[in-house]
Design a protein around this motif. Structure first.
Motif, PDB file in Angstrom:
ATOM      1  N   SER A   1      45.286  34.799  68.982  1.00  0.00           N
ATOM      2  CA  SER A   1      46.093  34.978  70.179  1.00  0.00           C
ATOM      3  C   SER A   1      47.504  35.421  69.808  1.00  0.00           C
ATOM      4  O   SER A   1      48.042  36.379  70.369  1.00  0.00           O
TER       5      SER A   1
ATOM      6  N   ASP B   1      45.354  36.295  74.991  1.00  0.00           N
ATOM      7  CA  ASP B   1      44.549  35.073  74.918  1.00  0.00           C
ATOM      8  C   ASP B   1      43.379  35.257  73.962  1.00  0.00           C
ATOM      9  O   ASP B   1      42.978  36.376  73.658  1.00  0.00           O
ATOM     10  N   ASP B   2      42.865  34.144  73.483  1.00  0.00           N
ATOM     11  CA  ASP B   2      41.626  34.139  72.720  1.00  0.00           C
ATOM     12  C   ASP B   2      40.865  32.890  73.127  1.00  0.00           C
ATOM     13  O   ASP B   2      41.465  31.832  73.363  1.00  0.00           O
TER      14      ASP B   2
END
Length: 194
Positions: free
Chosen positions: A49, A67-68
């Motif tokens: 991220s 995001d991840d």
């Protein structure tokens, strides 16, 4: 305030724009001229991220967030984790990923897992991270047609249906992604108050 969301997914953008309100105008990667694949070479969700957000800040000088997300299964020491999308190979096939996960869990009595989303926000060179998670269980048979990824085999704690059996509105009330983005939204609204 203009903010780039590190995605070209229009559905994701609309969903997050609604959460953030009119104070923020979201841009996609394409809007800022980024057409290359963002790097994701770190060993953790937080690392990936941050790597994506830092790449955008360094190369394009735009305030942004990335995001991840991953599924972490306790009996498998957190697998598939950062490799969730490509667990069964580079083809990134959800059915292959679920099948491999089921094979690895075949002899495991403990089927507890959690979904985790980590968001990195870069504002004028300052980095902030927000995490959301939801606990649950991996079931043996796929159920439901909504959602994506591992949703058909993940039952959130306290529920009797999978994420794939819930509508988007139902899932958004308790999902890891919604929890992480709610923290991001609260931070952004607070940091832009006069």
């Amino acid at each position: 305030m203009l903010l780039c969301f590190a995605t070209n997914n229009a559905h994701k953008l609309t969903e997050i724009q609604a959460l953030l309100g009119d104070t923020f105008q979201l841009q996609t990667l394409a809007d800022v001229g980024c057409h290359e694949e963002l790097p994701e070479t770190q060993a953790t969700l937080a690392g990936n991220s941050r790597q994506k957000a830092e790449y955008l800040w360094t190369k394009y000088q735009v305030n942004n967030f990335a995001d991840d997300t991953g599924l972490e299964v306790y009996a498998l020491n957190g697998e598939p984790g950062v490799y969730s999308a490509r667990y069964a190979g580079p083809q990134r096939n959800a059915d292959d990923n679920m099948q491999l996960l089921q094979e690895r869990l075949a002899d495991q009595p403990d089927r507890r897992a959690r979904f985790v989303t980590v968001i990195t926000l870069v504002l004028d060179g300052s980095f902030h991270q927000f995490e959301g998670s939801v606990e649950g269980t991996i079931i043996q048979e796929k159920r439901g047609t909504y959602g994506f990824g591992y949703d058909p085999i993940f039952v959130p704690l306290g529920r009797d249906c999978t994420f794939a059996e819930m509508t988007l509105a139902e899932k958004s009330q308790l999902s890891h992604r919604a929890r992480a983005f709610a923290k991001l939204a609260a931070f952004l609204k607070e940091s832009t108050l006069p």
